[in-house]
Design a protein around this motif. Sequence first.
Motif, PDB file in Angstrom:
ATOM      1  N   VAL A   1      41.588  33.906  55.298  1.00 58.96           N
ATOM      2  CA  VAL A   1      41.867  34.180  53.886  1.00 58.96           C
ATOM      3  C   VAL A   1      40.890  33.417  52.992  1.00 58.96           C
ATOM      4  O   VAL A   1      40.325  33.986  52.040  1.00 58.96           O
ATOM      5  CB  VAL A   1      43.321  33.811  53.535  1.00 58.96           C
ATOM      6  CG1 VAL A   1      43.541  33.895  52.021  1.00 58.96           C
ATOM      7  CG2 VAL A   1      44.294  34.743  54.250  1.00 58.96           C
ATOM      8  N   VAL A   2      40.653  32.138  53.295  1.00 60.28           N
ATOM      9  CA  VAL A   2      39.745  31.332  52.461  1.00 60.28           C
ATOM     10  C   VAL A   2      38.323  31.872  52.531  1.00 60.28           C
ATOM     11  O   VAL A   2      37.672  32.091  51.495  1.00 60.28           O
ATOM     12  CB  VAL A   2      39.793  29.850  52.910  1.00 60.28           C
ATOM     13  CG1 VAL A   2      38.700  29.049  52.200  1.00 60.28           C
ATOM     14  CG2 VAL A   2      41.161  29.254  52.620  1.00 60.28           C
ATOM     15  N   VAL A   3      37.829  32.103  53.741  1.00 62.76           N
ATOM     16  CA  VAL A   3      36.459  32.592  53.886  1.00 62.76           C
ATOM     17  C   VAL A   3      36.342  34.030  53.374  1.00 62.76           C
ATOM     18  O   VAL A   3      35.350  34.393  52.719  1.00 62.76           O
ATOM     19  CB  VAL A   3      35.999  32.500  55.358  1.00 62.76           C
ATOM     20  CG1 VAL A   3      34.626  33.133  55.535  1.00 62.76           C
ATOM     21  CG2 VAL A   3      35.979  31.052  55.812  1.00 62.76           C
ATOM     22  N   GLY A   4      37.358  34.867  53.666  1.00 62.13           N
ATOM     23  CA  GLY A   4      37.318  36.249  53.197  1.00 62.13           C
ATOM     24  C   GLY A   4      37.272  36.335  51.687  1.00 62.13           C
ATOM     25  O   GLY A   4      36.527  37.133  51.108  1.00 62.13           O
ATOM     26  N   TRP A   5      38.049  35.480  51.031  1.00 60.79           N
ATOM     27  CA  TRP A   5      38.050  35.462  49.559  1.00 60.79           C
ATOM     28  C   TRP A   5      36.703  34.983  49.034  1.00 60.79           C
ATOM     29  O   TRP A   5      36.157  35.559  48.092  1.00 60.79           O
ATOM     30  CB  TRP A   5      39.167  34.541  49.082  1.00 60.79           C
ATOM     31  CG  TRP A   5      39.330  34.525  47.586  1.00 60.79           C
ATOM     32  CD1 TRP A   5      38.717  33.706  46.695  1.00 60.79           C
ATOM     33  CD2 TRP A   5      40.159  35.390  46.804  1.00 60.79           C
ATOM     34  NE1 TRP A   5      39.105  33.975  45.409  1.00 60.79           N
ATOM     35  CE2 TRP A   5      40.001  35.015  45.452  1.00 60.79           C
ATOM     36  CE3 TRP A   5      41.027  36.425  47.125  1.00 60.79           C
ATOM     37  CZ2 TRP A   5      40.672  35.655  44.417  1.00 60.79           C
ATOM     38  CZ3 TRP A   5      41.702  37.068  46.083  1.00 60.79           C
ATOM     39  CH2 TRP A   5      41.513  36.682  44.754  1.00 60.79           C
TER      40      TRP A   5
ATOM     41  N   THR B   1      33.788  35.106  50.507  1.00 55.28           N
ATOM     42  CA  THR B   1      32.651  35.960  50.871  1.00 55.28           C
ATOM     43  C   THR B   1      32.829  37.402  50.402  1.00 55.28           C
ATOM     44  O   THR B   1      32.018  38.265  50.734  1.00 55.28           O
ATOM     45  CB  THR B   1      32.447  35.960  52.403  1.00 55.28           C
ATOM     46  OG1 THR B   1      33.644  36.438  53.040  1.00 55.28           O
ATOM     47  CG2 THR B   1      32.130  34.567  52.905  1.00 55.28           C
ATOM     48  N   HIS B   2      33.904  37.677  49.660  1.00 51.33           N
ATOM     49  CA  HIS B   2      34.183  39.005  49.095  1.00 51.33           C
ATOM     50  C   HIS B   2      34.436  40.067  50.169  1.00 51.33           C
ATOM     51  O   HIS B   2      34.099  41.237  49.977  1.00 51.33           O
ATOM     52  CB  HIS B   2      33.023  39.464  48.190  1.00 51.33           C
ATOM     53  CG  HIS B   2      32.605  38.460  47.171  1.00 51.33           C
ATOM     54  ND1 HIS B   2      33.404  38.082  46.113  1.00 51.33           N
ATOM     55  CD2 HIS B   2      31.461  37.718  47.062  1.00 51.33           C
ATOM     56  CE1 HIS B   2      32.781  37.179  45.389  1.00 51.33           C
ATOM     57  NE2 HIS B   2      31.604  36.931  45.941  1.00 51.33           N
ATOM     58  N   SER B   3      35.045  39.651  51.289  1.00 51.24           N
ATOM     59  CA  SER B   3      35.340  40.602  52.360  1.00 51.24           C
ATOM     60  C   SER B   3      36.816  41.007  52.316  1.00 51.24           C
ATOM     61  O   SER B   3      37.702  40.224  52.678  1.00 51.24           O
ATOM     62  CB  SER B   3      35.006  40.004  53.732  1.00 51.24           C
ATOM     63  OG  SER B   3      35.434  40.863  54.769  1.00 51.24           O
ATOM     64  N   GLN B   4      37.080  42.241  51.879  1.00 52.74           N
ATOM     65  CA  GLN B   4      38.452  42.738  51.836  1.00 52.74           C
ATOM     66  C   GLN B   4      39.039  42.831  53.247  1.00 52.74           C
ATOM     67  O   GLN B   4      40.216  42.555  53.464  1.00 52.74           O
ATOM     68  CB  GLN B   4      38.479  44.114  51.178  1.00 52.74           C
ATOM     69  CG  GLN B   4      37.957  44.141  49.744  1.00 52.74           C
ATOM     70  CD  GLN B   4      37.801  45.559  49.219  1.00 52.74           C
ATOM     71  OE1 GLN B   4      38.387  46.492  49.753  1.00 52.74           O
ATOM     72  NE2 GLN B   4      37.001  45.725  48.164  1.00 52.74           N
ATOM     73  N   ALA B   5      38.210  43.227  54.202  1.00 52.25           N
ATOM     74  CA  ALA B   5      38.683  43.388  55.575  1.00 52.25           C
ATOM     75  C   ALA B   5      39.103  42.052  56.175  1.00 52.25           C
ATOM     76  O   ALA B   5      40.126  41.964  56.872  1.00 52.25           O
ATOM     77  CB  ALA B   5      37.593  44.026  56.437  1.00 52.25           C
ATOM     78  N   LEU B   6      38.346  40.994  55.920  1.00 53.15           N
ATOM     79  CA  LEU B   6      38.669  39.690  56.481  1.00 53.15           C
ATOM     80  C   LEU B   6      39.942  39.131  55.844  1.00 53.15           C
ATOM     81  O   LEU B   6      40.761  38.514  56.527  1.00 53.15           O
ATOM     82  CB  LEU B   6      37.502  38.719  56.280  1.00 53.15           C
ATOM     83  CG  LEU B   6      37.599  37.397  57.053  1.00 53.15           C
ATOM     84  CD1 LEU B   6      37.670  37.654  58.553  1.00 53.15           C
ATOM     85  CD2 LEU B   6      36.387  36.499  56.746  1.00 53.15           C
ATOM     86  N   VAL B   7      40.117  39.348  54.541  1.00 55.18           N
ATOM     87  CA  VAL B   7      41.355  38.918  53.883  1.00 55.18           C
ATOM     88  C   VAL B   7      42.548  39.673  54.473  1.00 55.18           C
ATOM     89  O   VAL B   7      43.604  39.081  54.742  1.00 55.18           O
ATOM     90  CB  VAL B   7      41.275  39.140  52.362  1.00 55.18           C
ATOM     91  CG1 VAL B   7      42.639  38.886  51.715  1.00 55.18           C
ATOM     92  CG2 VAL B   7      40.231  38.220  51.741  1.00 55.18           C
TER      93      VAL B   7
END
Length: 324
Positions: free
Chosen positions: A42-46, A48-54
């Motif tokens: 969640v932290v890295v996805g947010w 790095t702007h990655s919806q898939a990772l979030v």
Amino acid sequence: MTSPPDRSLPEPAVGPAERAAAAARSTWTSVAVNVVLSTVQVVVGWGTHSQALVADGLHSLSDIVADFVVLLANHHGQKDPDAEHPYGHQRFETAASLVLGSLLLIVGAGMLWSAAGNLGPVAAVPTVHVAALWVAGGTLVAKELLFRYMLAVGKRVRSGMLIANAWHARSDAASSLVVALGIAGNLAGYPILDPIAAAIVGFLVARMGWTFGWRALRDLMDHAADEDEVAAIRSTLAGTPGVAGVHAVRTRKMGDLIVVDAHLDVDASITVEAGHAIAVAARDRVMQRHRVLDVLTHLDPWRPDSGGGDGPAIHGVSPPGGGG
């Protein structure tokens, strides 16, 4: 998509206490892994702007809730039979599997809804940072290893609930693979692949939730054991000395165990005491060789010239430790 859980489980060599301990140990391991993974995703996805990772991080967060459901079911499912639950509490595990399936279905539907809202113009989808790809790859490896560990434990102690939770972890690994591919596509110049990956993750999660939930619901409705298991039980009963035939075999699931009802044909000329001994022997053979909670027997008088099974019956219900 991954394969459904393997329902043909090996014979266990563990007792209830060891089974409960193994379930608790593997589930707490899953909790620890998912706490770390969900936080990082969640932290890295947010960032790095990655919806898939979030989305995958939120999926990992739902796994923590699922793990606590398993822990609760493991605690209550091991309780001894009582006046209100004479067959024990094995179906607590089945109910937990139903909750797990429902949770997966809800989480998957939420992911699909969120991803659909983000499938806008390509120019509006930001390019993610390469750090998201590294996190997705690490998550994939961690969840695949967690799946293999939990599946091995579930098969060893023969717990459908633990196996369901293990395949839950495998569905996470599959979703992480999709996320990694989506992020890689985004970095390669196709930004729309990131939200598409998030939508695919939602579909995979929802599909697995439906599979688990439906199977648990069938077991709660007294679904019979599989045909191979029933045939093996029938063969064990028929092989008991003194049993001339077996018919009207019925089974129903009780958690990971089976309750069996069967009619046994025995020589009509023997005494009730001798017939009772045959029923006890038949029950003991089944209890020793199959994953059976209890066997209820009904004795039918048999004569060599009659074919048996149609005359007046000697009724018998075998309580724990006895036959009828």
